[in-house]
Design an enzyme around this catalytic site. Sequence first.
Site, mmCIF file in Angstrom:
data_model
loop_
_atom_site.group_PDB
_atom_site.id
_atom_site.type_symbol
_atom_site.label_atom_id
_atom_site.label_comp_id
_atom_site.label_asym_id
_atom_site.label_seq_id
_atom_site.Cartn_x
_atom_site.Cartn_y
_atom_site.Cartn_z
ATOM 1 N N HIS A 11 6.214 -9.278 4.119
ATOM 2 C CA HIS A 11 5.207 -8.309 3.675
ATOM 3 C C HIS A 11 4.020 -8.940 2.956
ATOM 4 C CE1 HIS A 11 7.528 -4.395 4.267
ATOM 5 N NE2 HIS A 11 8.400 -5.328 4.569
ATOM 6 N N ASP A 50 8.890 -0.652 4.997
ATOM 7 C CA ASP A 50 9.282 -0.610 3.588
ATOM 8 C C ASP A 50 10.677 -0.008 3.417
ATOM 9 O OD1 ASP A 50 7.161 -1.848 2.304
ATOM 10 O OD2 ASP A 50 5.969 -0.011 2.254
ATOM 11 N N TRP A 100 0.941 -1.100 0.000
ATOM 12 C CA TRP A 100 0.000 0.000 0.000
ATOM 13 C C TRP A 100 0.986 1.153 0.000
ATOM 14 C CZ3 TRP A 100 -4.724 -0.788 -1.354
ATOM 15 C CH2 TRP A 100 -5.640 -1.561 -0.676
ATOM 16 N N HIS A 146 0.418 -4.577 -9.371
ATOM 17 C CA HIS A 146 0.636 -4.513 -7.932
ATOM 18 C C HIS A 146 0.832 -3.064 -7.467
ATOM 19 C CE1 HIS A 146 1.921 -6.468 -4.102
ATOM 20 N NE2 HIS A 146 2.384 -5.243 -3.935
ATOM 21 N N HIS A 196 -0.703 3.201 3.911
ATOM 22 C CA HIS A 196 -0.262 2.808 5.252
ATOM 23 C C HIS A 196 -0.532 3.905 6.274
ATOM 24 C CE1 HIS A 196 1.386 -1.149 4.755
ATOM 25 N NE2 HIS A 196 1.913 -0.786 3.604
ATOM 26 N N ARG A 209 13.160 -2.756 4.669
ATOM 27 C CA ARG A 209 13.421 -3.912 3.802
ATOM 28 C C ARG A 209 14.309 -3.538 2.623
ATOM 29 N NH1 ARG A 209 8.122 -5.723 0.346
ATOM 30 N NH2 ARG A 209 9.617 -6.696 -1.029
ATOM 31 N N HIS A 264 -1.266 -8.657 -1.905
ATOM 32 C CA HIS A 264 -0.272 -9.116 -0.932
ATOM 33 C C HIS A 264 -0.613 -10.510 -0.426
ATOM 34 C CE1 HIS A 264 2.489 -5.678 0.015
ATOM 35 N NE2 HIS A 264 1.630 -5.127 -0.813
ATOM 36 N N HIS A 270 2.524 -1.910 10.097
ATOM 37 C CA HIS A 270 2.691 -2.069 8.649
ATOM 38 C C HIS A 270 2.016 -3.338 8.122
ATOM 39 C CE1 HIS A 270 4.728 -0.972 4.899
ATOM 40 N NE2 HIS A 270 4.816 -2.279 4.686
ATOM 41 N N ASP A 297 -0.633 -4.202 5.117
ATOM 42 C CA ASP A 297 -0.330 -5.017 3.937
ATOM 43 C C ASP A 297 -1.329 -6.147 3.723
ATOM 44 O OD1 ASP A 297 1.921 -3.713 3.019
ATOM 45 O OD2 ASP A 297 3.350 -5.056 3.985
ATOM 46 N N ASP A 337 -1.245 -0.773 -4.884
ATOM 47 C CA ASP A 337 -0.586 -0.231 -3.693
ATOM 48 C C ASP A 337 -0.672 1.286 -3.649
ATOM 49 O OD1 ASP A 337 0.361 -2.498 -2.421
ATOM 50 O OD2 ASP A 337 2.416 -2.311 -3.157
#
Length: 336
Positions: free
Chosen positions: A79, A64, A20, A169, A25, A67, A145, A135, A139, A173
């Site tokens: 995620h 995010d 997202w 995707h 988020h 990662r 997801h 988070h 997700d 998001d």
Amino acid sequence: MFDPRSLLLTLATLQGAQAWGSLGHATVAYIAQNYLDDTTAAWAKGVLNDTSDSYLANIASWADSYRATTAGKWSAPLHFIDAEDSPPTNCNVDYARDCGSTGCSVSAIANYTQRVGDGRLSAANTAEALKFLVHFLGDITQPLHDEALDKGGNTITVTFDGYSSDNLHSDWDTYIPQKLVGGSTLSDAQTWANELIASIDSGSYKSVAPNWIKGDDISNAVSSATAWASDANAFVCSVVMPDGVAALQQGDLYPDYYNSVIPTIELQIAKGGYRLANWLNSIYSANIAKSKRDGEIMVSKKDVDLSGRSFLPPPIPLSDAKRKRAAAGFGCNHRH
Ligand SMILES: *[C@@H]1O[C@H](CO)[C@@H](O)[C@H](O)[C@H]1NC(C)=O
Ligand SMILES: *[C@@H]1O[C@H](CO)[C@@H](O)[C@H](O)[C@H]1NC(C)=O
């Protein structure tokens, strides 16, 4: 002419993934803040060392950024859960089949639910657990997801609103929500959150919101989070690609497809925020308030394994889809 979208794309690529996007988020976080009990809110502000009005929204996309760092790469599989179903004819999530031995959003939610309320971890580890929860509960409401097909839609090239090299995707998001809201700042998120809160309190979500948290149980986090994943995954068949992948590649997804998915996107964001609040309120009242009352960690807790390994499904041979994800480093093609 300066095109803000190309700058955004460049930034997204440089900074790695967004799930997202930050708008979604932060909106989930503001909705959650609205429904936190005062005691839970005070605890969360303390854990995060942030007494501002955006204490959850400020950290909602931390996972995010993390990662995308070398140190945080290990957390990429957390995620999502790659449901190996066959949309659009058959959608379903099977935890043992889909989670994978390196973990997924469901095992991560169980792990950080246990860790955040345990009381034995350092302040930094407790804050990490809360940031991940904020988070991942966002997700998991994004249907893509909860889908393995084409790496969660990351390799489905589509045209949206004139941009011909989007992937499905990242449209879900980021770009579809941003088109709706008209921006991606915290203030845009707060505005969107206020609209969704009004729908929950007195609008079209009022009668259904209690169902969003029905059965949620922090002492059975794997089954609760699997239910959330299944709920979102069902939309892959009914809303995300009801006529299959090829049908999405026939022309611009704006405006017809966009109009067909907006109600689901709003529903899922609202749901994520409402659930997150209930989840954190439950963690606070069952674990944190209790251990404060008892003055110390309960004896039985001393045996709890805080590595989270016990939440992982039994190992099974790698499927093709999981081999491909791993080969792609769990996210090279992803802007999630
Ligand atoms: C908390 O935040 C304040 C300022 O925002 C900072 O000065 C302080 O060092 C922080 N405390 C910890 C424990 O990080
Ligand atoms: C649980 O969280 C810790 C801290 O982030 C992490 O090291 C561990 O790998 C996690 N366990 C699982 C099963 O995700």
